[in-house]
Design a protein around this motif. Sequence first.
Motif, PDB file in Angstrom:
ATOM      1  N   PRO A  69     -44.712  -0.142 -40.578  1.00 25.82           N
ATOM      2  CA  PRO A  69     -44.030  -1.506 -40.461  1.00 25.82           C
ATOM      3  C   PRO A  69     -43.024  -2.158 -40.588  1.00 25.82           C
ATOM      4  O   PRO A  69     -43.782  -2.182 -42.647  1.00 25.82           O
ATOM      5  N   ARG A  70     -42.821  -3.431 -40.970  1.00 27.99           N
ATOM      6  CA  ARG A  70     -41.970  -4.254 -41.436  1.00 27.99           C
ATOM      7  C   ARG A  70     -42.891  -4.797 -41.797  1.00 27.99           C
ATOM      8  O   ARG A  70     -44.190  -5.590 -41.532  1.00 27.99           O
ATOM      9  N   TRP A  71     -43.270  -5.517 -43.423  1.00 29.16           N
ATOM     10  CA  TRP A  71     -43.838  -6.444 -44.587  1.00 29.16           C
ATOM     11  C   TRP A  71     -44.195  -7.720 -43.467  1.00 29.16           C
ATOM     12  O   TRP A  71     -42.770  -7.990 -43.234  1.00 29.16           O
ATOM     13  N   GLN A  72     -45.275  -7.751 -44.244  1.00 24.85           N
ATOM     14  CA  GLN A  72     -45.575  -9.459 -43.454  1.00 24.85           C
ATOM     15  C   GLN A  72     -46.763 -10.595 -44.539  1.00 24.85           C
ATOM     16  O   GLN A  72     -46.531  -9.308 -45.595  1.00 24.85           O
ATOM     17  N   LEU A 125     -38.316  -5.730 -45.160  1.00 25.13           N
ATOM     18  CA  LEU A 125     -37.690  -4.059 -45.056  1.00 25.13           C
ATOM     19  C   LEU A 125     -38.137  -3.520 -46.767  1.00 25.13           C
ATOM     20  O   LEU A 125     -37.285  -4.324 -46.781  1.00 25.13           O
ATOM     21  N   THR A 126     -38.708  -2.602 -47.234  1.00 25.78           N
ATOM     22  CA  THR A 126     -39.292  -2.168 -48.271  1.00 25.78           C
ATOM     23  C   THR A 126     -37.395  -2.228 -49.141  1.00 25.78           C
ATOM     24  O   THR A 126     -37.135  -2.579 -50.411  1.00 25.78           O
ATOM     25  N   GLY A 127     -36.626  -1.465 -48.523  1.00 20.01           N
ATOM     26  CA  GLY A 127     -35.462  -0.974 -49.388  1.00 20.01           C
ATOM     27  C   GLY A 127     -34.622  -2.833 -49.631  1.00 20.01           C
ATOM     28  O   GLY A 127     -33.898  -2.449 -50.410  1.00 20.01           O
ATOM     29  N   GLU A 128     -34.775  -3.467 -49.010  1.00 18.51           N
ATOM     30  CA  GLU A 128     -33.911  -4.670 -48.824  1.00 18.51           C
ATOM     31  C   GLU A 128     -35.149  -5.548 -50.339  1.00 18.51           C
ATOM     32  O   GLU A 128     -34.162  -6.596 -50.642  1.00 18.51           O
ATOM     33  N   VAL A 129     -35.622  -5.147 -49.875  1.00  9.67           N
ATOM     34  CA  VAL A 129     -36.659  -6.168 -50.979  1.00  9.67           C
ATOM     35  C   VAL A 129     -36.159  -5.825 -52.213  1.00  9.67           C
ATOM     36  O   VAL A 129     -36.308  -6.233 -52.985  1.00  9.67           O
ATOM     37  N   SER A 130     -36.258  -4.666 -52.366  1.00  7.04           N
ATOM     38  CA  SER A 130     -35.762  -3.948 -53.623  1.00  7.04           C
ATOM     39  C   SER A 130     -34.653  -4.096 -54.221  1.00  7.04           C
ATOM     40  O   SER A 130     -33.983  -4.904 -55.565  1.00  7.04           O
ATOM     41  N   ARG A 131     -33.274  -4.112 -53.341  1.00 12.32           N
ATOM     42  CA  ARG A 131     -31.710  -4.717 -53.775  1.00 12.32           C
ATOM     43  C   ARG A 131     -31.664  -6.004 -53.937  1.00 12.32           C
ATOM     44  O   ARG A 131     -31.567  -5.999 -54.753  1.00 12.32           O
TER      45      ARG A 131
END
Length: 168
Positions: free
Chosen positions: A89-92, A132-138
């Motif tokens: 699931p997406r992060w909340q 989204l984890t990848g978007e958080v990282s970017r």
Amino acid sequence: PFNAAAKLSVLENLSREVLREVSPRMLVVDEVHHLLAGSYREQRASLNLLKFLANDLQMTIVLVGTQDAEFALQTDAQMSSRFARFETPRWQESEAFRGLMAAFERILPLRRPSNLSRREVVSAVLGASGGLTGEVSRLLNSATELAIRDGREMIDVSHIEHVRSCML
């Protein structure tokens, strides 16, 4: 050592030899959805290789990808039945997400603490990343670069907002 110009079969054998010697307990294959970009024959060959590796090396294989990864596996009945689908699931906003933010902060090359687990930063990051984890990282990597360039050496909400506006 290997020859980059070697035939695929030679590289496959070398890979299996290395995996046997290292004997990992798990092999994680990322970006499985890209199987769909290949021809039908290439898809079949890739899926057969994964089945072969699982049987030959007696190891757990985890396939990771977007929803299209599921479509790639559905082209082979055996593959569909071998793998259980698990959707992350997406992060909340939660303690777990604040923990992720704190973990990012520990590895970012900034001289000053950003306190990324603060509510307003967490809210801004979730809003900009869609969870989204990848978007958080970017997002955090870009905000870090911005914080270094502007000399503040710490990420604040303005950095997140600036990066978000550039992403749109």
